[in-house]
Write a protein that holds these residues in place. Sequence first.
Motif, short mmCIF file in Angstrom:
data_model
loop_
_atom_site.label_atom_id
_atom_site.label_comp_id
_atom_site.label_asym_id
_atom_site.label_seq_id
_atom_site.Cartn_x
_atom_site.Cartn_y
_atom_site.Cartn_z
N ALA A 278 0.84 -1.26 0.42
CA ALA A 278 -0.07 0.30 0.09
C ALA A 278 0.92 1.47 -0.23
O ALA A 278 1.01 1.98 0.92
CB ALA A 278 -0.86 -0.36 1.05
N THR A 279 1.72 1.68 -0.28
CA THR A 279 3.14 2.65 -1.26
C THR A 279 2.31 3.22 -2.57
O THR A 279 1.74 2.64 -3.32
CB THR A 279 4.16 2.13 -2.16
N ARG A 280 2.45 4.68 -2.33
CA ARG A 280 1.37 5.49 -3.42
C ARG A 280 2.66 5.51 -4.27
O ARG A 280 3.93 5.96 -3.86
CB ARG A 280 1.62 7.17 -3.17
N TYR A 281 2.76 5.41 -5.70
CA TYR A 281 4.27 5.04 -6.93
C TYR A 281 3.28 6.42 -7.85
O TYR A 281 1.69 6.70 -8.13
CB TYR A 281 3.91 4.04 -7.71
N ALA A 282 4.11 6.27 -9.07
CA ALA A 282 3.16 7.76 -10.50
C ALA A 282 2.22 5.92 -11.13
O ALA A 282 1.51 6.10 -11.19
CB ALA A 282 4.95 8.11 -10.45
N SER A 283 3.64 5.28 -11.92
CA SER A 283 3.06 4.73 -12.44
C SER A 283 3.02 3.46 -12.32
O SER A 283 4.69 3.37 -12.25
CB SER A 283 2.95 5.11 -14.38
N VAL A 284 3.03 2.41 -13.10
CA VAL A 284 3.17 0.89 -12.80
C VAL A 284 2.82 0.46 -14.15
O VAL A 284 2.05 0.22 -15.01
CB VAL A 284 2.49 -0.11 -12.03
N GLU A 285 3.92 -0.38 -15.01
CA GLU A 285 4.34 -0.82 -16.00
C GLU A 285 4.53 -2.26 -15.28
O GLU A 285 5.24 -2.64 -15.23
CB GLU A 285 5.19 -0.64 -17.13
N VAL A 286 3.86 -3.66 -15.97
CA VAL A 286 4.27 -5.06 -16.04
C VAL A 286 4.97 -5.51 -17.76
O VAL A 286 4.15 -5.39 -18.05
CB VAL A 286 2.83 -5.51 -15.97
N PRO A 287 6.28 -5.56 -17.31
CA PRO A 287 6.32 -5.88 -19.09
C PRO A 287 6.01 -7.31 -19.14
O PRO A 287 5.17 -7.73 -18.77
CB PRO A 287 7.83 -6.35 -18.65
N ALA A 288 6.35 -7.70 -20.64
CA ALA A 288 6.00 -9.08 -21.67
C ALA A 288 6.14 -10.38 -20.88
O ALA A 288 7.05 -10.78 -20.19
CB ALA A 288 6.56 -9.72 -22.59
N GLY A 289 4.69 -11.08 -20.04
CA GLY A 289 4.57 -12.48 -19.34
C GLY A 289 5.21 -12.38 -18.30
O GLY A 289 5.21 -13.50 -17.37
N ALA A 290 5.47 -11.32 -17.49
CA ALA A 290 5.80 -10.69 -16.40
C ALA A 290 4.42 -10.55 -15.26
O ALA A 290 3.76 -10.68 -16.30
CB ALA A 290 6.08 -9.74 -15.82
N ARG A 291 4.53 -10.89 -13.97
CA ARG A 291 3.29 -10.88 -12.73
C ARG A 291 3.35 -9.73 -12.16
O ARG A 291 4.63 -9.78 -11.90
CB ARG A 291 2.85 -12.58 -12.32
N CYS A 292 2.47 -9.46 -11.96
CA CYS A 292 2.52 -8.22 -10.93
C CYS A 292 0.75 -8.33 -10.12
O CYS A 292 -0.03 -8.47 -10.53
CB CYS A 292 2.81 -6.57 -11.16
N GLU A 293 1.24 -8.03 -8.44
CA GLU A 293 0.22 -7.80 -7.54
C GLU A 293 0.00 -5.96 -6.59
O GLU A 293 1.06 -5.96 -6.73
CB GLU A 293 0.17 -8.83 -6.56
N LEU A 294 -0.85 -5.76 -7.23
CA LEU A 294 -1.22 -4.61 -6.20
C LEU A 294 -1.93 -4.82 -4.98
O LEU A 294 -3.03 -4.91 -5.59
CB LEU A 294 -2.14 -3.65 -7.39
N ILE A 295 -1.55 -4.87 -3.45
CA ILE A 295 -2.14 -5.72 -2.67
C ILE A 295 -2.28 -4.00 -1.55
O ILE A 295 -1.36 -3.28 -1.47
CB ILE A 295 -1.32 -6.31 -1.59
N LEU A 305 0.09 -3.33 -19.56
CA LEU A 305 -0.26 -4.84 -18.83
C LEU A 305 0.55 -4.71 -20.72
O LEU A 305 0.28 -3.70 -21.96
CB LEU A 305 -0.94 -5.29 -19.07
N ALA A 306 1.37 -4.65 -20.68
CA ALA A 306 2.17 -5.41 -22.09
C ALA A 306 2.17 -7.03 -22.34
O ALA A 306 1.44 -7.37 -21.10
CB ALA A 306 3.81 -5.29 -21.83
N PRO A 307 2.17 -7.93 -23.54
CA PRO A 307 1.70 -8.64 -24.22
C PRO A 307 2.08 -10.20 -23.12
O PRO A 307 3.63 -9.28 -22.66
CB PRO A 307 2.23 -8.39 -25.32
#
Length: 426
Positions: A278-295, A305-307
């Motif tokens: 629960a931190t404040r960031y500017a923007s988030v990019e998830v690269p191709a094939g990667a996973r990301c959780e935003l809790i 989200l990339a391909p």
Amino acid sequence: MRTDLKLKLTHTAAAAWSLLFLAACGGGGGADAPATAAGANEAPGTRAFALSAAPALPAGATPVPAVTYRCGNVTLGALRSGEIEVPAGQVCVLQGTRVEGNIKLGAGSVLDARDITIVGSLQADGAASVLVAGASSVTGSVQLVQGGAATLLGLRIAGNLQIEAHAGPVRAEALRTSGNVQVLGNLGGVTLVDNSTSGNLQCKDNLPAPQGSGNTAATLEDQCRSLAPAPTPAPGTPVNPPVAPVPPTTPTLPAPSLPAGVFTAGSNVVCRDLSLDATRYASVEVPAGARCELIGTQLTGNLELAPGASVKGVQAQINGSLNGDTPGPVQMDGGRIDGSVQLARAQATTLNGTRVGGSLQAVAGTGLLWLQGLTLTGDLQVLGNTGGAVLNNNRAGGNLQCKDNLPAPSGSGNVAANKEDQCRGL
């Protein structure tokens, strides 16, 4: 495991896939496509299952023995054929056919096969839809990978069965297999009912986990160790698609399943197989094939989200927009997106209880689209999706438009300024 889905449908194949999907759901019972109950030749476990009529295609040329037959946009009846190839993006209907050799399906192709005998194997790589039903048998193995929908009913398989990396719904019922059964990495929902194998039944990396009951094997492994009986749906519950992941409803923040990402607050983040708190960031990019959780994560910018990239957001606060072209699975539970949501060709999408300040557009998705309890200021558009769509209890300040989806979306309780095309009755 490969994840690049090769689903390139022609208009003919897409239309046929719609029929096959309705068959798998017990649908297609309207005036245009009357459903027929499973016949006497089908396995006992399939009698409650209704199949729509096969795609109406012209009869193909008579096969020549021992010569490979190209089955493209034609029907073969009770004939004897050599090996069969279904060209990419085309449709093959087999009814009572005996195939002395393998059946090979090209990318984006469709197979509707009933009461057939394959003296060889069935191989599909990137097929849009595969239906094998009735008194059918395969003396070799069945390998279905990177496809759309797959429905196997009452089939006898002397070898192994592999169903891997499907974006659409998968159903296997009343199968009898002498080898091993592997159900791996499927994203559109899997139902396994009353199947029996002399080998092992392994289910792994499927999202959601398979559902079903009555399956027997030498060992039931991983996600198939304890298949609970499928719950009885309440009256009015959508039946299309047949298996849908129930979105999470708890507002509590779950424990992360990925390593924690540590970034400077307010920075632009590249989230590669990480969990953000629960931190404040500017923007988030998830690269191709990667996973990301935003809790509970807060973004002042966009989530991109990339391909092949996938994201799971729980109570995330995004001041910008959510954008993705050919992303992997997208799941957002609760929270808000102040901008718009634009997802094209997504593998699978689940949005539950999220507030959207702009519009939401889901276009040409290949996997299950589940939209539930959303509140939108703008329009909600569901266009040209082929993996099934369920819309329940959404409220749009603008229009709700559903068009060119195969099959048509299901659901109820939706409110909008106007409900158009396929969503008029939702």
